[in-house]
Design a protein around this motif. Structure first.
Motif, PDB file in Angstrom:
ATOM      1  N   SER A  66     -16.684  -4.386 -28.564  1.00 60.86           N
ATOM      2  CA  SER A  66     -15.457  -3.646 -28.280  1.00 60.86           C
ATOM      3  C   SER A  66     -14.789  -4.302 -27.079  1.00 60.86           C
ATOM      4  N   PRO A  67     -13.500  -4.556 -27.173  1.00 56.77           N
ATOM      5  CA  PRO A  67     -12.816  -5.174 -26.032  1.00 56.77           C
ATOM      6  C   PRO A  67     -12.847  -4.313 -24.768  1.00 56.77           C
ATOM      7  N   GLN A  68     -13.059  -2.999 -24.915  1.00 57.34           N
ATOM      8  CA  GLN A  68     -13.098  -2.103 -23.750  1.00 57.34           C
ATOM      9  C   GLN A  68     -14.453  -2.101 -23.044  1.00 57.34           C
ATOM     10  N   HIS A  69     -15.469  -2.732 -23.640  1.00 55.84           N
ATOM     11  CA  HIS A  69     -16.818  -2.687 -23.078  1.00 55.84           C
ATOM     12  C   HIS A  69     -17.377  -4.101 -22.920  1.00 55.84           C
ATOM     13  N   PRO A  70     -18.046  -4.360 -21.815  1.00 56.91           N
ATOM     14  CA  PRO A  70     -18.577  -5.697 -21.565  1.00 56.91           C
ATOM     15  C   PRO A  70     -19.844  -6.027 -22.362  1.00 56.91           C
ATOM     16  N   PRO A 120     -19.069   5.929 -26.361  1.00 54.41           N
ATOM     17  CA  PRO A 120     -19.753   4.746 -26.881  1.00 54.41           C
ATOM     18  C   PRO A 120     -20.484   4.064 -25.728  1.00 54.41           C
ATOM     19  N   MET A 121     -21.712   3.625 -25.980  1.00 52.63           N
ATOM     20  CA  MET A 121     -22.522   3.045 -24.907  1.00 52.63           C
ATOM     21  C   MET A 121     -23.263   1.809 -25.383  1.00 52.63           C
ATOM     22  N   GLY A 122     -23.511   0.948 -24.442  1.00 48.81           N
ATOM     23  CA  GLY A 122     -24.409  -0.176 -24.671  1.00 48.81           C
ATOM     24  C   GLY A 122     -25.688   0.114 -23.919  1.00 48.81           C
TER      25      GLY A 122
END
Length: 179
Positions: A12-16, A99-101
């Protein structure tokens, strides 16, 4: 109540980091884009199981544990289709979601049942174990994140939600017991 679902990672572009877990409000399982009545039965498992606390984050793995280690899923729902639909709804802004990594160890711990003990192998060649206590610590941390988010306004579960099914009257809970 909130559902924590682990899933195939996506970028996701919003998450690294890749997103491998999503938390949604339990009511999102009643979204019309989720397979029904399966989503509604999972909603009931999530909200009706004895001893749940308001605002609790419940991993799908806990539901699996409560359904005899997954043996009773065929009587309840096709959880994979429902989770895929819920993640799709969340990714396309059809509901509020977190949403999480999750780091690998956290994902392993919340992906296992509440009594599972994991053997962890470290790069330096040492080993350690992590189990119920560490799992609960991760869930408490995630619950804190959800509470802070919800303090700014309630989680939006989506629009045009359906009613949960009334049947079966009682769901087939049977927490897994090894041996």
């Amino acid at each position: 109540m909130y559902l924590l679902a682990l899933h195939e990672p996506y970028q996701s572009p919003q998450h690294p980091v890749p997103i491998n877990a999503t938390i949604v409000h339990a009511l999102t399982l009643l979204h019309p884009a989720a397979p029904q009545p399966d989503g509604g039965r999972i909603y009931r498992c999530l909200t009706e199981f004895p001893g749940r606390t308001p605002g609790e984050v419940v991993p799908l793995s806990t539901l699996t544990f409560e359904l005899d280690g997954g043996q009773l899923w065929p009587l309840v729902a096709d959880w994979e289709q429902v989770v895929d639909a819920v993640v799709h709804i969340a990714r396309h802004q059809g509901c509020d979601a977190m949403p999480m990594g999750l780091p690998q160890v956290a994902a392993v711990l919340v992906g296992g049942g509440p009594n599972t003990v994991h053997e962890l192998y470290h790069p330096d060649g040492t080993r350690s174990q992590a189990g119920p206590v560490e799992r609960q610590q991760h869930l408490d941390e995630l619950t804190g994140h959800v509470r802070r988010f919800a303090a700014e306004g309630p989680f939006w579960p989506g629009d045009n939600l359906v009613s949960p099914p009334r049947e079966p009257r009682v769901l087939p809970y049977k927490p897994y017991r090894s041996n």
